[in-house]
Design an enzyme around this catalytic site. Structure first.
Site, mmCIF file in Angstrom:
data_model
loop_
_atom_site.group_PDB
_atom_site.id
_atom_site.type_symbol
_atom_site.label_atom_id
_atom_site.label_comp_id
_atom_site.label_asym_id
_atom_site.label_seq_id
_atom_site.Cartn_x
_atom_site.Cartn_y
_atom_site.Cartn_z
ATOM 1 C CG HIS A 1 -1.468 9.339 -38.486
ATOM 2 N ND1 HIS A 1 -1.788 10.000 -39.645
ATOM 3 C CD2 HIS A 1 -1.974 8.083 -38.607
ATOM 4 C CE1 HIS A 1 -2.490 9.199 -40.435
ATOM 5 N NE2 HIS A 1 -2.608 8.012 -39.829
ATOM 6 N NE ARG B 1 -3.704 -0.115 2.466
ATOM 7 C CZ ARG B 1 -4.907 -0.298 1.944
ATOM 8 N NH1 ARG B 1 -5.243 -1.478 1.467
ATOM 9 N NH2 ARG B 1 -5.784 0.677 1.912
ATOM 10 C CG ASN C 1 -5.622 4.278 4.197
ATOM 11 O OD1 ASN C 1 -5.067 4.938 3.324
ATOM 12 N ND2 ASN C 1 -6.464 3.305 3.916
ATOM 13 N N GLY C 2 -6.026 7.647 4.249
ATOM 14 C CA GLY C 2 -7.067 8.430 3.583
ATOM 15 C C GLY C 2 -6.634 9.876 3.441
ATOM 16 C CD GLU D 1 -1.470 -4.353 -18.242
ATOM 17 O OE1 GLU D 1 -1.890 -3.195 -18.179
ATOM 18 O OE2 GLU D 1 -1.051 -4.970 -17.237
ATOM 19 C CD1 TRP E 1 2.618 5.427 -2.494
ATOM 20 C CD2 TRP E 1 1.046 7.006 -2.537
ATOM 21 N NE1 TRP E 1 2.581 5.950 -3.778
ATOM 22 C CE2 TRP E 1 1.619 6.915 -3.827
ATOM 23 C CE3 TRP E 1 0.028 7.944 -2.335
ATOM 24 C CZ2 TRP E 1 1.212 7.714 -4.897
ATOM 25 C CZ3 TRP E 1 -0.376 8.738 -3.400
ATOM 26 C CH2 TRP E 1 0.219 8.611 -4.660
ATOM 27 C CE LYS F 1 -1.786 -5.661 -6.442
ATOM 28 N NZ LYS F 1 -1.390 -5.703 -7.856
HETATM 29 C C1 AGP Z 1 -1.213 -2.114 -12.413
HETATM 30 O O1 AGP Z 1 -0.018 -2.752 -12.655
HETATM 31 C C2 AGP Z 1 -1.083 -0.883 -11.647
HETATM 32 N N1 AGP Z 1 -0.446 -1.083 -10.409
HETATM 33 C C3 AGP Z 1 -2.252 0.077 -11.636
HETATM 34 O O2 AGP Z 1 -2.329 0.641 -12.914
HETATM 35 C C4 AGP Z 1 -3.629 -0.480 -11.259
HETATM 36 O O3 AGP Z 1 -4.100 -1.320 -12.259
HETATM 37 C C5 AGP Z 1 -4.597 0.691 -11.054
HETATM 38 O O4 AGP Z 1 -4.155 1.480 -10.004
HETATM 39 C C6 AGP Z 1 -6.014 0.229 -10.810
HETATM 40 O O5 AGP Z 1 -6.114 -0.518 -9.643
HETATM 41 P P1 AGP Z 1 -7.367 -1.416 -9.342
HETATM 42 O O6 AGP Z 1 -7.465 -2.431 -10.410
HETATM 43 O O7 AGP Z 1 -7.107 -1.999 -7.998
HETATM 44 O O8 AGP Z 1 -8.571 -0.504 -9.354
#
Ligand code: AGP
Length: 614
Positions: free
Chosen positions: A510, A27, A103-104, A487, A77, A609
């Site tokens: 382009h 986190r 957290n928040g 991706e 974070w 995450k």
């Molecule tokens: C994915 O590798 C990333 N860590 C990030 O883009 C992630 O997919 C995004 O933050 C969305 O998270 P979620 O799927 O938990 O909503």
């Protein structure tokens, strides 16, 4: 973003907090800290950087706190203020008697701070959280009751929070509360745990209570009392968690990311169980709570998501439009929430999120729900805030994903979109039965094909090594695999910090083609099917500008050897399902480049995450 953990019980608290924080490092990992109740005071210890720095910083003090059994911890974070010791949690009031972890985001912290400063509070940090410490301390001075003080303070706080608070004058007590941020209570015979996520305490207990917004819990070693916003006691519902601590081990792999990439064949198998039996049987998707009549008459779908989930949603758009002929809009949640989106009770809104916690997607979903849309959530966390907003819940059951870079959850989301699109097509009768049968049979063969790719990963490793010195990377594809290009590029960016971009191959000329020269790798996703020849032509154009050409292909065309410096061969698959096959080597390329460069694969810089702030 940010993880909090607390424990009140009979066991020594320090290891419980540190182990819990380690499980929450996904986190955030800018700083960490703990507050431990000793006989005379609440001691606070903090360190900047990863948790190992806090473990180190604590060494001289272990004997002072090793017997303590009550404490709270935080992993940060950074949002308000740089990652420094002063800004690290826990935060205290001016006398040091009250400590808080949060957290928040406290949205009205500036107004609160001004008011509190006028009343004599001295602020030391740049954080929004410090206002909570002063505010609750002020209310405590009036009430001499920590639970009441928390009730009063939270009435003045706006924003999102999960809070854990202790006061030196109420030595056996932990008071916790939440609004729009996760907070779960672990219940065991040895005491109570309170954490942002289950991994923080799953090795101690699999019994848990999900605290709801605005509830305040007062915890002592042998009692738990939960009150609603009005202070009325409510009886908690203790749930049995379907979790095993083993899910949190690397199982011999060097990184969680590599382990999670290898889990993907089983992830698909697990999702298909009970939903797709044979290529002849219809898709079973009881999770979709829309009546068949409503599904038949749907005229619009919106899909909202962020990051990797957004890329899965983009593939979903191709599938649903192709199979069912229903127009699908896909939008980043952060854009969706700040414009006048046209949504009503005739629109199906699909939210996609691995964590089920992403603030932008959660807000978007709530907005759509308020406008009367049916909400379908595709998530890996059926216990999340987003899942609780769902009218229909497609739980992808990929198992916990620890690595910050999403891999197996992406495959799980893709698989769920295939099932959903096929299910709707069967109800609407929009795809011929032979084609349906063929796609289903191909789906059932996906796990073996992925296993084939994984068993030849050394070739991909060699390719990764060859290109690991590059500063930029371009991925091109068309149609269904354009999201695969995005991706693949995102994976590389996230964990190796190489500037990687995905383009629709037809867009190269382009503008982006101007960047091509003999230093630029261009990876073409060249899967057999309707756009194969088109991508081949676009690859020729790139080759003519001397780019370093790599093919990711299931084609056996010998001529490719003249055009490409490196060919990554994958098993043949129907074009419709190629995004599931094509992403696997791209995940591995990103992994091996980052690993070769010595990057922190599972915890890349600046990322977290769960992005629980807008
Ligand atoms: C994915 O590798 C990333 N860590 C990030 O883009 C992630 O997919 C995004 O933050 C969305 O998270 P979620 O799927 O938990 O909503």
């Amino acid at each position: 973003m940010c993880g909090i953990v607390g424990y009140v019980g009979t066991n020594p608290v320090l290891d419980i907090l540190l182990d819990g924080l380690e499980q929450l490092e996904y986190r955030g990992y800018d700083s960490s800290g703990v507050a431990i109740k000793t006989e005379s005071a609440i001691n606070v210890y903090k360190a900047v950087g990863k948790l190992k720095n806090l473990r180190e910083a604590l060494k001289p003090y272990i004997s002072d706190i090793s017997a303590s059994t009550i404490g709270i911890g935080h992993i940060r974070w950074a949002t308000h203020g740089a990652p420094t010791i002063v800004n690290a949690h826990p935060h205290t009031c001016n006398c040091g008697n009250l400590v808080v972890v949060h957290n928040g985001i406290i949205e009205n912290y500036k107004e609160l701070k001004l008011k509190l400063e006028k009343q004599g509070c001295v602020f030391r940090s740049q954080t929004d959280t410090e206002t909570v410490a002063h505010l609750v301390a002020q209310k405590y001075a009036q009430t001499k009751d920590l639970t009441k003080a928390v009730h009063l303070a939270t009435k003045e706080i706006e924003g999102a929070y999960a809070l854990e608070i202790m006061h030196n004058d109420e030595p056996n007590k932990l008071v916790i509360t939440k609004r729009n941020a996760p907070l779960i209570i672990g219940v065991s015979e040895d005491g109570y745990y309170a954490a942002s996520d289950i991994p923080a305490f799953i090795k101690h207990t699999n019994k848990a209570i999900y605290l709801s917004d605005n509830q305040v819990a007062t915890i002592t070693p042998d009692s738990l009392k939960i009150e609603d916003i009005n202070g009325c006691e409510i009886s908690p519902k203790v749930e049995q968690l379907p979790w095993e601590p083993v899910a949190l081990s690397k199982m011999g792999y060097k990184h969680y990311m590599l382990k999670e990439i290898h889990e993907q064949p089983d992830v698909i198998r697990n999702i298909l169980v009970g939903k797709l039996h044979t290529s002849d049987s219809p898709i079973e998707l009881n999770e979709v709570k829309l009546t068949k009549e409503t599904l038949k008459n749907l005229n619009r779908i919106q899909v909202i998501a962020c990051g990797t989930s957004l890329h899965a949603a983009m593939v979903g758009k191709y599938l649903i439009e192709d199979f069912c002929g229903i127009p699908v809009d896909v939008e980043a949640s952060s854009e969706y929430i700040y414009r006048k989106t046209v949504t009503d009770e005739h629109t199906l809104v699909i939210g996609v999120s691995q964590s089920g916690e992403t603030a932008d997607t959660l807000t978007a979903i709530k907005q759509a729900k308020a406008r009367g849309s049916h909400i379908l959530i595709i998530t890996n966390r059926p216990d999340s805030a987003m899942a609780r907003e769902a009218d229909s819940l497609l739980s992808v059951n990929a198992g916990i994903e620890v690595s910050v870079a999403a891999t197996k959850s992406y495959i799980a989301q893709l698989t769920s979109f295939y099932l959903l699109a096929l299910y709707m097509a069967e109800i609407k009768g929009t795809v011929e039965s032979d084609k349906l049968k063929h796609i289903k049979s191909e789906m059932l063969s996906l796990p073996q094909k992925i296993e084939q790719i994984l068993s030849s990963k050394s070739e991909i490793q060699a390719c990764a090594r060859k290109y690991s010195g590059t500063k930029d990377f371009i991925y091109i594809a068309r149609g269904l695999n354009y999201p695969t290009a995005l991706e693949g590029a995102l994976k590389l960016k996230e964990i190796s910090y190489i500037n990687a971009t995905g383009y629709p191959a037809g867009e190269l000329k382009h503008g982006p083609i101007a960047m091509l020269d003999e230093t630029m790798p261009v990876l073409s996703i060249l899967m057999n099917g309707s756009v194969y020849e088109k991508i081949l032509s676009n690859s020729e154009e790139a080759k003519a500008r001397n780019a370093r050409m790599i093919a990711l292909t299931n084609s056996s065309n010998d001529k490719l050897k003249d055009l490409f410096d490196y060919i990554i061969k994958v098993p043949d698959v129907d074009e419709t399902l190629s995004p599931i096959i094509a992403i696997i080597p791209l995940q591995l390329i990103a992994y091996y480049i980052a690993e070769f460069l010595g990057k922190d694969v599972d915890q890349p810089r600046n990322l977290a995450k769960s992005v629980t702030v807008e």
